[in-house]
Design an enzyme around this catalytic site. Structure first.
Site, short mmCIF file in Angstrom:
data_model
loop_
_atom_site.label_atom_id
_atom_site.label_comp_id
_atom_site.label_asym_id
_atom_site.label_seq_id
_atom_site.Cartn_x
_atom_site.Cartn_y
_atom_site.Cartn_z
N ASP A 87 23.23 7.86 -12.63
CA ASP A 87 22.82 6.48 -12.79
C ASP A 87 22.77 5.86 -11.39
OD1 ASP A 87 22.66 3.73 -13.24
OD2 ASP A 87 23.89 3.82 -15.05
N PHE A 88 21.62 5.30 -11.02
CA PHE A 88 21.47 4.72 -9.68
C PHE A 88 22.45 3.57 -9.43
CE2 PHE A 88 16.72 5.82 -10.36
CZ PHE A 88 16.98 7.15 -10.10
N HIS A 141 -4.33 -0.27 0.10
CA HIS A 141 -5.37 0.75 0.31
C HIS A 141 -6.57 0.22 1.10
CE1 HIS A 141 -2.98 3.08 -2.30
NE2 HIS A 141 -3.60 2.87 -3.43
N LYS A 145 4.73 2.20 -2.60
CA LYS A 145 4.27 0.85 -2.90
C LYS A 145 4.53 0.57 -4.38
CE LYS A 145 -0.55 1.45 -4.30
NZ LYS A 145 -0.57 0.66 -5.52
N LYS A 150 -11.41 -1.80 -11.87
CA LYS A 150 -11.11 -0.81 -12.91
C LYS A 150 -12.20 -0.83 -13.97
CE LYS A 150 -6.12 -0.39 -12.45
NZ LYS A 150 -6.21 1.05 -12.09
#
Length: 501
Positions: free
Chosen positions: A92-93, A247, A155, A347
């Site tokens: 678990d982080f 980008h 990102k 998109k």
């Protein structure tokens, strides 16, 4: 070609059960291994929250290689040699024991090798975990050698300028800037890297690369896919944050930057930051005039029905989130002042393509009446890796008749070598400690400064000037009008082919 790097490497991937690990990171590391680019001694620790049988986990990674690797299915013997260095760690982080356990593994690996090696920590996680994991690594002194230890952050790097600055401050208080690799996979693409070679290794173009000879530049990244299952993320992002801020602005930097004195990482990154700082800031009125935002409605992509954005999963029914952006930007410096840079991304478009078009000015003295097609330099990043120059030529025959033709360079025809995936190039650079293709803190913040006036204007006028376009089309007509008087339409590879037949 071997890198010559022989130090042991311990690679840790946080978020090991995610798509990024399966589809990109492990196939990339496997290809580096089979091509003899990884150090002779390495280990890969895969950390994730869910319990998992290590054998089953490795089989899932193998399935990812077989499906997504550019080299196809893994060789059984090579896979065995690679897989024996992979270990799954449930953790678990948020819990201390995750980091103490990882530290124990890394320390034991280092002692076994009897020499200091590099430690790479890849954050293949949701943004909310970046600071949590960074704090864990810092608090437990797991990533504290600034010459050997590195973190790789995906990102989005912040959601606006303020959050980006906050994250930069947080990370640079815990790690040296040279340890932080902010990754944008677009910069690892072979064709993108070749733009710099094309520009700065071929002096014939340098005298033409300025406002005197270039009319305008188009940078277009079209995506066939809709938002799919990413609606929840996309509602808080939109195309401007998701694509333009990173980008497309990075592509603009490579096209527009001045030549550095040497091919050296900091000089190259300095040149990119300068471009971003020279981009003209817009007032709200200028945003509405120079930036078009759109959103796809119901349509068809390759004959397959596509839902409107507002009916995608986890999307608000009255959402004003943009799935399309077109922008006209100006770089106010001596080289580019007055030359528009047109950026477009969207998109649910007809094809998947990324293309850069540098259109040159017309001859001031035309002597042929059919000299009507301007010279263009076309850099195709996808689907084809190609650079071509469009120019007029005489048609064979007894009369003087002109026709546009192309001089082409294609990777497929010029090279027999397979083209590495972007993540292969970037991961190798991380291992080698080469930050050239990664964003520095000031570069991230400069890019956010470019888009903040746009975000602020859209926030102030949420429903104003949202243009709708059908899925399967090239976006709203307002985006085409943005080009005038410089061009009649956005350049498309399919249209290019028709024009030179």
């Amino acid at each position: 070609m071997k890198t010559g790097k022989t130090l042991p490497a311990a690679i840790t991937i946080f978020g090991a059960k995610g798509d990024l690990t399966k589809r990109k990171l492990i196939p990339a590391l496997y290809n580096l291994y089979t091509d003899k680019h990884l150090p002779p001694v390495f280990v890969i620790y895969c950390v994730d929250f869910l319990p998992e049988d290590e054998t089953a986990f490795k089989l899932d990674l193998l399935a990812g290689i077989n499906e997504f690797s550019r080299n196809g299915k893994a060789n059984e013997k090579e896979w065995e040699g690679f897989a024996k260095n992979i270990f799954y760690l449930q953790g678990d982080f948020l819990k201390t024991e995750t980091y103490t356990g990882l530290k124990g593994k890394l320390d034991a690996f280092g002692k076994k090798q009897k020499q200091n090696g590099s430690r790479i920590f890849y954050f293949a996680v949701a943004p909310r975990f970046i600071e949590i994991i960074a704090e864990g690594l810092y608090k437990h002194t797991i990533c504290n050698r600034d010459g050997l230890d590195r973190i790789v952050v995906e990102k989005p790097f912040g959601t606006d300028l303020d959050t980006a600055k906050k994250l930069n401050r947080f990370l640079t208080k815990r790690f040296a800037e040279k340890q932080i690799y902010r990754i944008d996979h677009y910069l690892g693409k072979e064709a993108v890297q070749n733009i710099m070679a094309f520009r700065f290794a071929n002096y014939v173009f340098e005298p033409l690369w300025n406002k005197k000879y270039i009319d305008h530049v188009q940078i277009s990244v079209a995506e066939e896919v809709g938002v799919g299952k990413r609606g929840g993320y996309y509602e808080g992002s939109g195309a401007l944050r998701d694509m333009v801020q990173n980008h497309l602005l990075q592509l603009l930097c490579i096209v527009a930057m001045d030549s550095p004195e040497f091919y050296q990482s900091e000089l190259i990154r300095d040149a990119k930051v300068k471009v971003l700082k020279d981009i003209r800031p817009y007032t709200p009125a200028q945003v509405l005039k120079n930036v078009i935002r759109g959103q796809y409605t119901a349509g068809n992509v390759h004959g397959v029905p596509r839902l409107p954005y507002r009916k995608e999963e986890h999307v608000l029914s009255a959402s004003n989130t943009e799935t399309f952006v077109a922008a006209r930007l100006f770089i106010d410096n001596d080289r580019w002042k007055g030359v528009p840079f047109f950026l477009r991304t969207g998109k649910s478009m007809p094809v998947q393509s990324s293309v850069i078009v540098v259109q040159f000015k017309d001859s001031p003295h035309k002597i042929f009446k059919d000299d009507i097609t301007p010279n263009r330099l076309i850099i195709s990043i996808q689907p084809e890796l190609e650079i071509s120059l469009l120019f007029e030529s005489k048609v064979p025959g007894l009369k003087m008749k002109l026709k546009p033709v192309e001089m082409d360079f294609t990777y497929q025809e010029s090279y027999t070598e397979t083209i590495p995936e972007a993540y292969e190039a970037l991961l190798l650079d991380v291992l080698d400690g080469n930050p050239t293709l990664f964003m520095r803190a000031d570069q991230v913040e400069a890019a956010w400064k470019v888009v903040m006036p746009i975000l602020d204007t859209w926030k102030k006028y949420p429903a104003k000037e949202l243009h709708l376009y059908k899925a399967g089309t090239w976006g709203p007509t307002a985006a085409t009008a943005l080009l005038k008087p410089y061009a009649k339409d956005w350049f498309r590879l399919s249209a290019r082919e028709d024009s030179i037949k």
